[in-house]
Design an enzyme around this catalytic site. Structure first.
Site, PDB file in Angstrom:
ATOM      1  N   GLU A 197       5.857  10.447  -1.847  1.00 48.06           N
ATOM      2  CA  GLU A 197       7.034  11.119  -1.298  1.00 48.06           C
ATOM      3  C   GLU A 197       7.993  11.419  -2.451  1.00 48.06           C
ATOM      4  O   GLU A 197       8.399  10.511  -3.178  1.00 48.06           O
ATOM      5  CB  GLU A 197       7.726  10.234  -0.260  1.00 48.06           C
ATOM      6  N   SER A 245      11.186   2.241  -1.132  1.00 49.30           N
ATOM      7  CA  SER A 245      10.601   2.718   0.123  1.00 49.30           C
ATOM      8  C   SER A 245      11.661   2.964   1.189  1.00 49.30           C
ATOM      9  O   SER A 245      11.374   3.561   2.216  1.00 49.30           O
ATOM     10  CB  SER A 245       9.596   1.695   0.657  1.00 49.30           C
ATOM     11  N   HIS A 273       8.193   7.847  -4.275  1.00 50.29           N
ATOM     12  CA  HIS A 273       7.720   6.725  -3.468  1.00 50.29           C
ATOM     13  C   HIS A 273       6.195   6.753  -3.372  1.00 50.29           C
ATOM     14  O   HIS A 273       5.609   7.521  -2.604  1.00 50.29           O
ATOM     15  CB  HIS A 273       8.342   6.769  -2.068  1.00 50.29           C
ATOM     16  N   ASN A 325       8.111   5.778   6.263  1.00 44.57           N
ATOM     17  CA  ASN A 325       8.715   4.552   6.784  1.00 44.57           C
ATOM     18  C   ASN A 325       9.689   4.803   7.921  1.00 44.57           C
ATOM     19  O   ASN A 325       9.888   3.933   8.771  1.00 44.57           O
ATOM     20  CB  ASN A 325       9.397   3.778   5.657  1.00 44.57           C
TER      21      ASN A 325
END
Length: 315
Positions: free
Chosen positions: A183, A150, A171, A221
């Site tokens: 992702e 992540s 991800h 993130n």
């Protein structure tokens, strides 16, 4: 005759180039790591008809993983096949048949299309794993390697192998069966063929892929973690209670969870690990400044829901 020979060679070369340019259709998947994320990835891949080998260090872990997958599938089918319980049971059985387990990654990696790593969020450990897997999947083998990290740099992991062109990021989000986003991370060395294969795989398992370069935190993130940290700082300064901050963001911004609820759900140790890594990369960036309160809670082993206490207490 010479003309015919040259024509044949050109045609053969052209056919080889076309074959080489074709995307890899991913059918066989190996997932390294039988934890929550790895099991979730294995589940969605198996559900969509892929054959999956789930790998971890011990049979006990793998038994817990497969039991968790079975329970998750039953919850899904209870809603999806509410009027057809027999069809639901058949669906669960068919999906579980697509999953096998192993404690020997080297024995399966050479015969798979895609290896997805979902182990501990530690760059050194991940690099060592990929370096070892690379030896079992010779350079000429077309197997794609991907990390579910992540926050860690995909490029550094790719550089631990000889297949930088066949390396990318995938991800997934927790819980994997529920969350629709993936992702897909492309490093400067990732080939277009590899990238497109990863995008197609994400769609095949029922997800909506977004693409991003190999930048800290990718998309979600990079925006989410600074937001969470700012909520902690707001609480640390005494500007508002954690309860009011959570209510404000749920009712005012329409978020399904408040920042402190989300921190406890994700794990305070995970958030600390991410922010510490980013702070080391950019020590002068105020968005990446560590939090004394977060550090204190992690030191006290109050990591959130998984330990029964974080910012809140849980039964």
């Amino acid at each position: 005759m010479a003309f015919a020979t040259r024509h044949f060679v050109r045609a053969a070369s052209s056919a080889a180039a076309t074959a080489a340019a074709k995307k890899l259709i991913i059918k066989h998947v190996t997932v390294i790591g039988g934890g929550l994320m790895g099991a979730g990835i294995a589940q969605v891949a198996a559900t969509s008809g892929h054959t999956v080998v789930l790998v971890d260090q011990s049979e006990d872990i793998l038994k817990k993983s497969t039991k968790g997958i079975e329970e998750s599938l039953k919850r899904v089918t209870k809603k999806k096949f509410a009027d057809k319980p027999e069809a639901g049971a058949e669906f669960v059985e068919k999906t579980l048949k697509n999953i096998t387990t192993s404690t020997d990654a080297g024995a399966v990696v050479h015969s798979t299309d895609l290896v997805i790593e979902a182990i501990v969020e530690n760059l050194e450990v991940k690099n060592e794993l990929f370096k070892r897997l690379d030896k079992f999947a010779p350079e000429y083998v077309r197997t794609i390697f991907a990390s579910n990290t992540s926050s860690l740099p995909i490029t550094q992991m790719a550089n631990s192998t000889t297949r930088q062109d066949r390396f990318g990021g995938l991800h997934f989000f927790n819980p994997v069966p529920m969350m629709k986003l993936v992702e897909v991370i492309k490093t400067p060395m990732t080939s277009q063929k590899t990238f497109e294969s990863l995008v197609d795989f994400s769609k095949a398992v029922g997800k909506s892929p977004v693409s991003c370069k190999d930048t800290p935190g990718f998309v979600v993130n990079r925006l989410l973690v600074p937001y969470l940290m700012e909520a902690v700082r707001l609480f640390e300064r005494g500007d508002a209670s954690k309860e009011d901050i959570d209510v404000a963001m749920k009712l005012g911004a329409g978020y399904p969870m408040g920042p402190f609820e989300l921190l406890d759900y994700v794990g305070l140790d995970t958030t600390k690990y991410i922010i510490d890594g980013w702070h080391a990369l950019e020590p002068n960036n105020p968005l990446f400044a560590p939090s004394p309160l977060l550090n204190k809670l992690v030191q006290e082993k109050k990591l959130g829901k998984k330990t029964g206490e974080g910012f809140y207490k849980y039964k």
